[in-house]
Design a protein around this motif. Structure first.
Motif, short mmCIF file in Angstrom:
data_model
loop_
_atom_site.label_atom_id
_atom_site.label_comp_id
_atom_site.label_asym_id
_atom_site.label_seq_id
_atom_site.Cartn_x
_atom_site.Cartn_y
_atom_site.Cartn_z
N VAL B 59 43.93 95.23 22.78
CA VAL B 59 44.68 94.46 23.76
C VAL B 59 45.91 95.25 24.15
O VAL B 59 46.67 95.69 23.30
CB VAL B 59 45.13 93.11 23.16
N TYR B 60 46.07 95.45 25.46
CA TYR B 60 47.27 96.14 25.92
C TYR B 60 48.36 95.10 26.16
O TYR B 60 48.08 93.94 26.38
CB TYR B 60 46.98 96.86 27.24
N GLY B 61 49.57 95.51 26.14
CA GLY B 61 50.63 94.56 26.47
C GLY B 61 51.80 94.71 25.53
O GLY B 61 52.22 95.81 25.22
N ARG B 62 52.27 93.56 25.08
CA ARG B 62 53.51 93.58 24.30
C ARG B 62 53.43 94.56 23.14
O ARG B 62 54.27 95.39 22.93
CB ARG B 62 53.82 92.17 23.78
N PHE B 70 36.86 89.92 18.90
CA PHE B 70 36.44 89.09 20.02
C PHE B 70 35.91 87.81 19.37
O PHE B 70 34.89 87.87 18.68
CB PHE B 70 35.34 89.86 20.77
N PRO B 71 36.61 86.66 19.52
CA PRO B 71 36.17 85.47 18.79
C PRO B 71 34.69 85.15 19.07
O PRO B 71 34.23 85.28 20.21
CB PRO B 71 37.07 84.37 19.35
N PHE B 72 34.01 84.77 18.03
CA PHE B 72 32.57 84.52 18.14
C PHE B 72 32.29 83.07 17.79
O PHE B 72 32.73 82.59 16.74
CB PHE B 72 31.84 85.45 17.18
N SER B 456 39.45 75.17 30.54
CA SER B 456 39.71 76.49 31.14
C SER B 456 38.47 77.08 31.81
O SER B 456 37.34 76.82 31.40
CB SER B 456 40.20 77.45 30.05
N TYR B 457 38.74 77.85 32.85
CA TYR B 457 37.67 78.57 33.54
C TYR B 457 37.71 80.06 33.18
O TYR B 457 36.94 80.85 33.70
CB TYR B 457 37.83 78.44 35.06
N SER B 461 37.96 88.16 27.51
CA SER B 461 38.33 88.37 26.12
C SER B 461 39.84 88.52 25.97
O SER B 461 40.42 88.10 24.98
CB SER B 461 37.63 89.60 25.56
N SER B 462 40.47 89.13 26.97
CA SER B 462 41.91 89.38 26.86
C SER B 462 42.72 88.11 27.09
O SER B 462 43.92 88.10 26.87
CB SER B 462 42.33 90.46 27.87
N GLN B 463 42.07 87.05 27.56
CA GLN B 463 42.82 85.82 27.85
C GLN B 463 42.23 84.61 27.14
O GLN B 463 42.03 83.55 27.74
CB GLN B 463 42.86 85.60 29.35
#
Lengths: 321, 478
Positions: B59-62, B70-72, B456-457, B461-463
């Protein structure tokens, strides 16, 4: 041998070095702890000296900034410092983290078992690193656990790895690290034990000789060959020239030599092979000449310089094509 | 244990009254036999398994470069043989068309001359690489590995959301999810004949070898990755490992006399096929982004000279551009003389006069976006917008209606997902993977991504998205 990616060969060589290094540091810390217990009441200075010598055995490491000879404080600081010390590139945690980084970069060359064991080892250690400030876990338990895990990794390497070029580089990395670090241990810990002052305290002396052997995983092997007589000269010969014990410099060099012969089969002898072969021959045939010099520290220093050159030539020859 | 059916949209597993659909009856039965404690134990096991195996994405970012799993979700998605057959046929038709379109676009451009698709529409697309016109890859295949995103609409019909013709990610999770589920919940498979997916790496290798330059008897195949810090690095490494080929970075490759070599411990070795997981823009600093450190100088020339295969081919991205999407049914008709089999989401195109008028009148009901935009810029989600926002957007739209496309808001399907001790509906999409080589082969399965947040729509994976195993049932045997 078809040849493998130079970058991958380098990663795997270093993975081997880091895996081996983590085991060596763990063993050293374990021995240090036991010596501290043994020497606390007899000679706290000697126990503290053991810890402080780690800086010589791991040149470039960041040792704890601690003065005096409060043995508990010194031993605990060094134990944590070389286990998970932040900023110490030569700690167990740093070595495992780097082994894991290298493993990730060459995962396609590793078996699932090898990668997973390295990964698991790091993940657990990472928890210890994060909680090091709070020091919840007992450091000796962490050391014991990591050492068992690293033996598990070595076992998985042995049992699951195909004997291809990657394995040869891995072997060379492991053997190099073992031999290099062993030489530094001998260079800094053995010479003083070769002296026989009139007021020699025999039990203390033996404790230190045992410490050297144990830190190179060789105490039991030495006893099987030479019995309980801990003669430092014999210990030095055993650690340098024995042809069977897995931590002797001769055996490590021999395994590197075998690896490079297979690696270079049919391609003519390279500079690295020549260097390793020459050094290996010295260890096989010049035991008496080298010991007759009567200066073990200089002999070890000379060998350290030679094996360092081996590392440089290997890097130049294989990793920077 | 309670199972809640979806209140809006199609529920894949349950009917309106909460009863399982036919293909889910066995699965629901089996899952009912588990108690909370046993499920928790197995969920922990699967979590530890994912962590220990290093099945992660970055994950890029902070926190730069944090590895995450990746939650399964263990409740598998089940697709009947009949439903899958129509998806498969539709995808084959679609990919055949896309490759014909790309081959045409980079050669004679008949589709432009015949007015099937507007000339300027293609030429203003950044992903159309005009410097590559005239280069024909081996067998005329431009996009070898495709992941097409599908949704199920309110009536349960599969709809194409978009194609991914560049470097589609996710196939490693398809294989690892199956592996994980079969180890942690083996009982779930007891009443089903599930088609295997494990053959994917072998088929991928066959596809790549098939496309090797002419005369390469035993081609050297490699996977090209941007490196360990790339978000999909696990997948790059996984595929290289499963195919038994080297995973290379740009710095491992060198181009000499339009031939590509990798740097090995035995000197240079020729490379024949590169499954590249680096975007066009970064792949060759000589032709594209000159600042790229990830690519290989001279690679495009070597490819143009026919000395190396790049899969997917440079320039293939134009085919999955959302501005091109509305024209795909016309392209199917043009190249294959067939009607499109797998429906798309209804799309109104601003450059078609009558459709522009429709968009203008129906802004509150539509999702309207700039055809060349990305990241949500210049976009209106009509059903959730205020009157003022709609009015403001209308002004922008009136200035250049040809720049926009519009679609209805799709209430896509939901699937039971185990969250906090309950089986609750969460929205899912599906990305099946297809290989275009000696024929087109669709892997029986795909990556089901699930939006784990209620309502949610967003399945990314990143969100906060997760994934599920996707079962394609075998035809019942007599």
């Amino acid at each position: 041998m078809r040849g493998m990616l130079s970058r991958a060969a380098e990663n795997i060589y270093w993975m081997g070095r880091y895996v081996e290094r983590s085991a060596e540091i763990c063993r050293m810390l374990n021995v240090g702890e036991q010596l501290t217990v043994e020497l606390r009441g007899l000679s706290p200075e000697m126990a503290c000296q053991f810890w402080r010598q780690l800086q010589n055995i791991y040149p470039g490491s960041m040792a704890p900034d601690i003065e005096g000879n409060d043995v508990d404080e010194v031993s605990l600081s060094y134990l944590w410092g070389y286990l998970v010390g932040s900023g110490n590139d030569l700690s167990v945690a740093s070595s495992i983290r780097r082994a894991r980084e290298n493993a990730r970069a060459v995962r396609e060359y590793l078996t699932r078992e090898v990668f997973e064991l390295i990964n698991e080892c790091w993940l657990q250690l990472d928890v210890d690193v994060r909680s090091a400030g709070e020091r919840h876990a007992a450091p000796d338990q962490v050391v014991q656990r990591v050492m068992r895990e690293v033996y598990g990794i070595s076992g998985a390497i042995d049992r699951t790895f195909i004997r291809d070029e990657a394995w040869l580089f891995l072997t060379m990395g492991m053997m190099f690290e073992r031999m290099y670090r062993g030489l530094l241990v001998m260079q800094h810990r053995l010479p003083i034990l070769l002296e026989h002052p009139a007021d020699l305290d025999i039990p203390l002396h033996h404790a230190r000789v045992r410490g050297v052997l144990r830190s190179l995983a060789s105490l039991e092997n030495y006893r099987r060959v030479h019995g309980a007589d801990l003669d430092p000269d014999r210990v030095a010969r055993f650690l340098l020239f024995d042809e069977h014990t897995p931590h002797s410099v001769r055996v490590c060099l021999g395994r590197m030599e075998q690896a490079i012969i297979i690696l270079e089969a049919g391609t003519g002898m390279s500079e690295a092979a020549r260097l390793i072969g020459r050094l290996s021959a010295r260890l096989r045939y010049e035991e008496n000449e080298l010991m007759a010099l009567g200066d073990l520290e200089a002999v070890c220093a000379d060998l350290v310089a030679s094996v360092t050159e081996v590392n440089d030539v290997l890097s130049h020859q294989y990793f920077t094509t | 244990m309670d199972w809640k059916a979806a209140q809006a949209g199609f529920d894949e597993a349950l009917t309106g009254d909460g009863a399982p659909r036919d293909v889910y009856a066995g699965l629901v039965d089996t899952l009912q036999a588990f108690d909370d404690e046993e499920i928790s134990r197995r969920e922990r096991l699967q979590h530890v398994s994912l962590i220990n195996q290093g099945i992660t994405f970055t994950v890029y970012g902070r926190e730069e470069g944090v590895e995450r799993i990746f939650p399964f979700d263990f409740v598998p998605r089940v697709i009947s043989a009949a439903d899958w057959a129509s998806v498969e046929t539709g995808l084959v038709q679609r990919l055949e068309t896309i490759n014909l379109f790309l081959a045409d676009l980079y050669s004679d451009q008949k589709c432009l001359r015949d007015g099937i698709i507007p000339h300027d529409l293609v030429f203003e697309r950044g992903d159309f690489r005009r410097e590559l016109i005239g280069t024909r890859p081996r067998h005329g295949i431009y996009t070898h590995i495709v992941g097409t995103d599908l949704l199920r609409g309110a009536d349960g019909e599969f709809l194409v959301l978009e194609d991914n013709c560049r470097c589609p990610s996710g196939v490693s999770y398809v294989l690892e999810n199956r592996n994980l589920l079969s180890r942690v919940f083996p009982e779930l498979f007891s009443q089903y004949g599930v088609r295997p997916v494990e053959q994917y790496p072998q088929l991928l290798l066959e596809t790549l070898r098939f496309t090797a330059p002419r005369g390469r008897e035993n081609p050297n195949v490699t996977v090209l990755t941007p490196g360990v810090y790339n978000s999909a690095y696990f997948e790059h490494s996984f595929l290289a490992r499963e195919m038994g080929v080297p995973l290379v970075e740009g710095r491992d490759l060198i181009v000499e006399d339009d031939q590509v070599f990798m740097r090995t411990t035995r000197g240079k070795q020729r490379v024949d096929v590169i499954y590249r997981r680096i975007d066009d823009e970064y792949i060759d600093p000589v032709i594209f982004d000159p600042t790229s450190m990830l690519g290989v100088p001279g690679l495009i020339h070597a490819w143009q000279a026919g000395n190396v295969t790049l899969a997917n081919a440079p320039g293939a991205g134009v085919a999955d551009d959302k501005a091109i999407y509305p024209w795909v049914p016309d392209l199917v008709k043009y190249y294959l003389d067939e009607d499109i089999l797998l429906p798309q989401i209804k799309t109104w195109v601003g450059r078609r006069g009558d459709e522009a008028a429709y968009i203008r009148e129906h802004l509150p009901e539509l999702v309207v976006k700039l055809a060349g935009g990305a990241g949500g810029y210049g976009m209106l989600v009509g059903p959730t917008a205020t009157a003022a926002e709609i009015a403001e957007f209308r002004e922008a739209f009136d200035e250049s209606p040809e720049a926009y496309i519009a679609q209805p808001l799709v209430e896509f399907s939901s699937h039971p997902t185990y969250i906090d001790g309950e089986f609750v509906p969460r929205r899912v999409d599906l990305r099946p993977f297809a290989l275009c080589g000696d024929g087109i082969r669709v892997i029986p399965g795909g990556l089901t991504r699930v939006a784990l947040e209620e309502g949610s729509y967003v399945v990314n994976s990143s969100q906060g998205g997760g994934s599920k195993d996707t079962w394609i049932l075998a035809e019942p045997t007599a």
